[in-house]
Design a protein around this motif. Structure first.
Motif, mmCIF file in Angstrom:
data_model
loop_
_atom_site.group_PDB
_atom_site.id
_atom_site.type_symbol
_atom_site.label_atom_id
_atom_site.label_comp_id
_atom_site.label_asym_id
_atom_site.label_seq_id
_atom_site.Cartn_x
_atom_site.Cartn_y
_atom_site.Cartn_z
ATOM 1 N N GLN A 364 -62.756 -89.340 -6.775
ATOM 2 C CA GLN A 364 -62.612 -89.205 -5.317
ATOM 3 C C GLN A 364 -63.909 -89.613 -4.605
ATOM 4 O OE1 GLN A 364 -61.205 -85.164 -4.723
ATOM 5 N NE2 GLN A 364 -59.095 -85.780 -5.041
ATOM 6 N N LEU A 365 -64.388 -90.816 -4.946
ATOM 7 C CA LEU A 365 -65.588 -91.377 -4.340
ATOM 8 C C LEU A 365 -65.252 -92.719 -3.698
ATOM 9 C CD1 LEU A 365 -68.070 -90.802 -7.326
ATOM 10 C CD2 LEU A 365 -67.938 -89.431 -5.234
ATOM 11 N N THR A 366 -66.128 -93.171 -2.834
ATOM 12 C CA THR A 366 -65.977 -94.530 -2.324
ATOM 13 C C THR A 366 -66.353 -95.494 -3.445
ATOM 14 O OG1 THR A 366 -68.269 -94.683 -1.558
ATOM 15 C CG2 THR A 366 -66.629 -93.765 -0.011
ATOM 16 N N PRO A 367 -65.812 -96.714 -3.453
ATOM 17 C CA PRO A 367 -66.180 -97.678 -4.504
ATOM 18 C C PRO A 367 -67.686 -97.918 -4.579
ATOM 19 C CG PRO A 367 -64.228 -98.437 -3.345
ATOM 20 C CD PRO A 367 -64.718 -97.234 -2.605
ATOM 21 N N GLU A 368 -68.355 -97.936 -3.440
ATOM 22 C CA GLU A 368 -69.795 -98.176 -3.445
ATOM 23 C C GLU A 368 -70.536 -97.042 -4.151
ATOM 24 O OE1 GLU A 368 -67.842 -98.261 -0.798
ATOM 25 O OE2 GLU A 368 -67.745 -100.449 -0.462
#
Length: 428
Positions: A364-368
């Protein structure tokens, strides 16, 4: 190896550490948070040396190893350090590398296993298993056990007897099929016992039993019959097909689904057998000394995974086969890496981004942010390595020939001993 960390880097890290620590420590003769830096340096000299080693050494060690064009196998492990005011901070470390080797032949290997054909008999056997899963079961009134009964029974160890994996578990045994837990014929001793009765029974263990501790011996244990069951199997018809899966309207639908599932399993088993054969042949054809510490760490991780599996002992013991297979895998992986180098095999930008996207979704993180985390932890590098090996594996399979079973050895001829696949750390 020894690395020297410049004094200006050391001094800045030391100052930052002391600045953070001074507010929470009390030095004799000074009020809390008021001790001068020079006093704190002297008071916490040992702690500061350890902190500097933990914070600074890994990066400098990795950078130096990377500049040596060596492939790291294990470590680095810090063995000593020397801190002198105003001079570079010296850190000693040991590390292990994979040996260099000459790449041998890897095309046209006889490694390809064909999927086993799914016959009508296999489909019928799977349908029979489904019938058993959906059978209705009731407990019969107590009476002596008969030859064709289905029982709920528990086996347990006798004093000074062996402790087998299935002991202590309540099992269902079908005497009509001679179903024996662990492949041992204990159930042949059960007819005549009464439910609730505990008795000692014994059986002769086959000479070729996988556990050498009990192979060929008479094994004794206790047996307790809990109940005798009557199993009512459902009719094999359209209604049964609907009960198994609401998407099936007819028995033919169920049979088609079962056949497709068995074909999928057969394909997966053939693929697994092919990949194992690739690994085995690459390892046996490349005599690579297995780095000992690297192998120890792999075996430790294997033991930890085994400990986490249901039904395994709390402290599983690795067998010689476990050790040999891990050593074989180490050798084969190094050969696959070399094949990837020689064949210019690499992952595309999109394939790497797919790794990142899946990790980002699971965490549940941003791709960056996910990519940063994967790079910092080394996860991305490990996944890329596995991806290159997978592509190299596919190249070997695509250029391979059908696997041929070895000819049975003439029992009258001299015994040939196979060459070891690798040095798996000698008598260790």
């Amino acid at each position: 190896m020894t690395v020297e960390i410049p004094w200006d880097v050391v001094e800045k890290e030391r100052r930052d550490y002391v600045k953070q620590a001074r507010q929470s420590v009390t030095v004799p003769g000074f009020r809390k948070g008021r001790a001068p830096e020079v006093v704190l340096y002297r008071y916490f000299e040992k702690e500061i040396s350890v902190v500097l080693t933990e914070r600074l050494a890994p990066g400098f060690l990795s950078k130096k190893i990377g500049s040596m064009d060596q492939k790291l196998a294990a470590g680095p492990y810090i063995t000593d350090f020397r801190f002198v005011e105003g001079r570079p901070f010296e850190v000693d470390a040991q590390y292990e590398v994979f040996p260099r080797f000459e790449l041998g032949e890897y095309r046209d290997l006889k490694v390809v296993h064909e999927a086993e054909a799914v016959t009508d008999e296999r489909v019928d056997a799977e349908l029979g298993r489904l019938r058993e899963q959906h059978a209705s079961v009731r407990t019969l009134d107590p009476r002596p056990v008969q030859d064709k009964d289905v029982l709920r029974v528990t086996f347990s160890a006798v004093e000074h007897g062996p402790e087998l994996p299935f002991f202590g578990q309540e099992l269902t045994c079908d005497l009509s099929r001679d179903q024996s837990p662990g492949g041992l014929p204990f159930t042949r001793e059960l007819p005549g016992l009464e439910p609730g009765e505990e008795t000692e029974i014994s059986c002769q263990c086959p000479d070729d039993y996988p556990d050498p501790e009990i192979a060929g011996k008479t094994v004794e244990c206790k047996a307790t019959v809990h109940s005798i069951l009557e199993v009512d199997l459902p009719e094999l018809d359209d209604e049964f097909a609907k009960d198994v899966n609401g998407n099936h309207e007819t028995l033919d639908d169920l049979k088609g689904a079962v056949r497709k599932e068995l074909e999928t399993r057969a394909d997966l088993q053939a693929r697994a057998a092919t990949e194992f054969e690739v690994m085995n042949q690459l390892a046996t054809s490349h005599q690579i000394d297995v780095p000992r510490q690297h192998l120890r760490e792999r075996l430790q991780r294997l033991a930890e995974r085994m400990e986490g599996r249901e039904g395994t002992p709390e402290q599983p013991s690795l067998t010689p086969l476990n050790v040999a297979q891990e050593a074989m895998a180490v050798c084969a992986e190094q050969v696959l890496d070399r094949i990837a180098d020689v064949e210019d095999i690499d992952l595309s930008h999109q394939e790497i981004q797919d790794f990142v996207n899946r990790f980002a979704e699971s965490e549940q993180l941003t791709p960056e942010r996910a990519r940063d985390k994967m790079e910092e932890s080394g996860i991305l590098a490990s996944m890329c390595t596995r991806g290159r090996r997978s592509k190299a594996m596919q190249l070997v399979i695509d250029s391979g020939a059908p696997f041929e079973e070895p000819e049975p050895r003439d029992s009258d001829g001299p015994e040939e001993r196979p060459e070891p696949a690798a040095d798996s750390s000698g008598d260790e």
